[in-house]
Design a protein around this motif. Structure first.
Motif, PDB file in Angstrom:
ATOM      1  N   ASP A 216       0.828  -1.203   0.000  1.00  0.00           N
ATOM      2  CA  ASP A 216       0.000   0.000   0.000  1.00  0.00           C
ATOM      3  C   ASP A 216       0.862   1.252   0.000  1.00  0.00           C
ATOM      4  OD1 ASP A 216      -2.312  -1.490   0.079  1.00  0.00           O
ATOM      5  OD2 ASP A 216      -2.406  -1.479   2.279  1.00  0.00           O
ATOM      6  N   SER A 217       0.399   2.295  -0.698  1.00  0.00           N
ATOM      7  CA  SER A 217       1.177   3.528  -0.813  1.00  0.00           C
ATOM      8  C   SER A 217       1.296   4.267   0.518  1.00  0.00           C
ATOM      9  CB  SER A 217       0.573   4.445  -1.869  1.00  0.00           C
ATOM     10  OG  SER A 217      -0.751   4.780  -1.522  1.00  0.00           O
ATOM     11  N   GLU A 218       0.440   3.967   1.484  1.00  0.00           N
ATOM     12  CA  GLU A 218       0.514   4.615   2.799  1.00  0.00           C
ATOM     13  C   GLU A 218       1.464   3.900   3.750  1.00  0.00           C
ATOM     14  OE1 GLU A 218      -2.652   3.535   1.638  1.00  0.00           O
ATOM     15  OE2 GLU A 218      -3.020   5.455   0.645  1.00  0.00           O
ATOM     16  N   HIS A 219       2.023   2.786   3.330  1.00  0.00           N
ATOM     17  CA  HIS A 219       2.897   2.002   4.204  1.00  0.00           C
ATOM     18  C   HIS A 219       4.182   2.781   4.491  1.00  0.00           C
ATOM     19  CE1 HIS A 219       5.324  -1.369   5.702  1.00  0.00           C
ATOM     20  NE2 HIS A 219       4.156  -1.958   5.962  1.00  0.00           N
TER      21      HIS A 219
ATOM     22  N   HIS B 107       7.559   3.178   2.128  1.00  0.00           N
ATOM     23  CA  HIS B 107       7.669   4.078   0.982  1.00  0.00           C
ATOM     24  C   HIS B 107       8.451   5.351   1.297  1.00  0.00           C
ATOM     25  CE1 HIS B 107       5.318   2.015  -2.049  1.00  0.00           C
ATOM     26  NE2 HIS B 107       4.500   1.618  -1.082  1.00  0.00           N
ATOM     27  N   LYS B 108       8.571   5.707   2.559  1.00  0.00           N
ATOM     28  CA  LYS B 108       9.297   6.935   2.883  1.00  0.00           C
ATOM     29  C   LYS B 108      10.822   6.745   2.780  1.00  0.00           C
ATOM     30  CE  LYS B 108       9.742   6.588   7.893  1.00  0.00           C
ATOM     31  NZ  LYS B 108       9.458   7.230   9.156  1.00  0.00           N
TER      32      LYS B 108
END
Length: 79
Positions: A30-33, A36-37
């Protein structure tokens, strides 16, 4: 579950395995995981290799031009 597999396989290969494997798993997370940062945005996946390729092409072209001009000067002096 997939991030556990991603991190587990990377840990088994040492520090070198994790950076190779996790970006390949990123599209499936998921892109909110939080993972990804730690990576650059996807636009850089195209921009960085393109810029590196253009710079490489520029340096190869400059090197070939330099060698050709230098060899031309040597042949003019020999004649």
């Amino acid at each position: 579950m997939l991030e556990v597999v991603c991190l587990g396989l990377g840990a088994g290969q040492g520090e070198q395995g994790s950076p190779e494997l996790c970006p390949r798993c990123q599209p499936f997370i998921d892109s909110e995981h939080v993972i990804h940062k730690y990576f650059l945005p996807r636009a850089y996946a195209v921009a960085i290799p393109l810029a590196a390729g253009l710079l490489l092409l520029l340096f190869v072209g400059l090197f070939i031009t330099y060698v050709m001009l230098k060899s031309e000067r040597v042949t003019k002096k020999a004649q």
